[in-house]
Scaffold this active site. Sequence first.
Site, PDB file in Angstrom:
ATOM      1  CB  THR A 153      -8.667   2.224 -16.520  1.00 60.96           C
ATOM      2  OG1 THR A 153      -8.715   3.402 -16.000  1.00 60.96           O
ATOM      3  CG2 THR A 153      -7.154   2.322 -17.521  1.00 60.96           C
TER       4      THR A 153
ATOM      5  CG  ASN B 237       0.012   2.944 -12.416  1.00 61.26           C
ATOM      6  OD1 ASN B 237      -0.564   3.717 -13.479  1.00 61.26           O
ATOM      7  ND2 ASN B 237      -0.683   1.981 -11.814  1.00 61.26           N
TER       8      ASN B 237
ATOM      9  CG  ASP C 294      -1.752   1.208   1.364  1.00 58.65           C
ATOM     10  OD1 ASP C 294      -1.508   2.194   0.753  1.00 58.65           O
ATOM     11  OD2 ASP C 294      -3.115   0.971   1.762  1.00 58.65           O
ATOM     12  CB  VAL C 295       1.692   3.851  -2.647  1.00 55.81           C
ATOM     13  CG1 VAL C 295       2.081   2.653  -3.536  1.00 55.81           C
ATOM     14  CG2 VAL C 295       0.249   4.395  -3.126  1.00 55.81           C
TER      15      VAL C 295
ATOM     16  CE1 TYR D  16      -6.817  11.250 -10.216  1.00 55.40           C
ATOM     17  CE2 TYR D  16      -7.218  12.925 -11.828  1.00 55.40           C
ATOM     18  CZ  TYR D  16      -6.776  11.356 -11.482  1.00 55.40           C
ATOM     19  OH  TYR D  16      -5.986  10.858 -12.371  1.00 55.40           O
TER      20      TYR D  16
ATOM     21  CE  LYS E  11      -3.128  11.213 -10.646  1.00 56.53           C
ATOM     22  NZ  LYS E  11      -2.094  10.275 -10.639  1.00 56.53           N
TER      23      LYS E  11
END
Length: 249
Positions: A188, A87, A60-61, A153, A157
């Site tokens: 996706t 990613n 888990d990043v 979001y 980014k």
Amino acid sequence: MNKPVVLITGALTGIGRASALAFARAGADVVVSGRNPEQGQALVGELRKLGSESEFVQTDVRIDSEVRNLVDTTVKRFGRLDAAVNNAGTEGTPGAVTEQTEASYAATFDTNVLGVLLSMKHELRVMQEKGSGSIVNISSAYGKVGAAGASVYVASKHAVEGLTKSAALEVAASGIRVNAIAPGPIDTGMLDRFTGGNAKAKADFGAAMPMKRLGTGEEIAEAVVFVALGKAAFMTGQSLSVDGGVTAG
Ligand SMILES: NC(=O)c1ccc[n+]([C@@H]2O[C@H](COP(=O)([O-])OP(=O)(O)OC[C@H]3O[C@@H](n4cnc5c(N)ncnc54)[C@H](O)[C@@H]3O)[C@@H](O)[C@H]2O)c1
């Protein structure tokens, strides 16, 4: 010559999975990480069939010790880390600024920003020991422009773009490159969720793009492999848009 050793976070679906398969086809050994061991082992099986000495490391990043373990396990198994693709990401809770909460902010930023920071921290630690390496962070077209209803979001980014440029400058003289890829809308699971699981809304999203379609994970993966490996040797601190022209206007 040694095969390149590449690690990918959030590698079990979408762009990460397509990138893992593209690296294997390009002759790399690939360490795939993510949170689901069954999916991870299934992907390792596919990568090994392509000739990659692949391994899965559950990660888990958002958790520093797990990211440290991912990087250290990679180096223990393969002796080095040549490239890393950060990613793992989440769309969080899309909605108006007025609907956002401390929790929705943290859920998005912990994965998209802290996750990239922790990943680069540990990847650079081992790359600096060797004096070479290449990192690719997955940003977004939303790392370059705003979008109504996606402020958190979008902000996360934009932060990935800033982390990429700053880290690149810190390590440029050490022989390590740090870049980003900024995908446009890609077909996706994330885009399915972003468009509320509504097939028509997703099709409309694609139809509104300059190329009148969504991109594919494979189209992003080709760019990831190019930027990560040696053919982009003089490129660092950049964010390459692979977005069907959506940020060109
Ligand atoms: N799909 C798009 O339109 C699009 C556009 C621009 C950028 N991106 C970015 O591309 C990247 C990949 O997304 P995708 O489109 O393949 O969607 P996806 O949902 O298939 O992939 C995201 C992956 O990250 C994993 N992940 C999420 N949180 C994690 C955590 N805390 N630790 C480890 N893994 C975690 C998920 O389980 C999933 O496997 C993301 O960073 C996303 O923001 C996607």
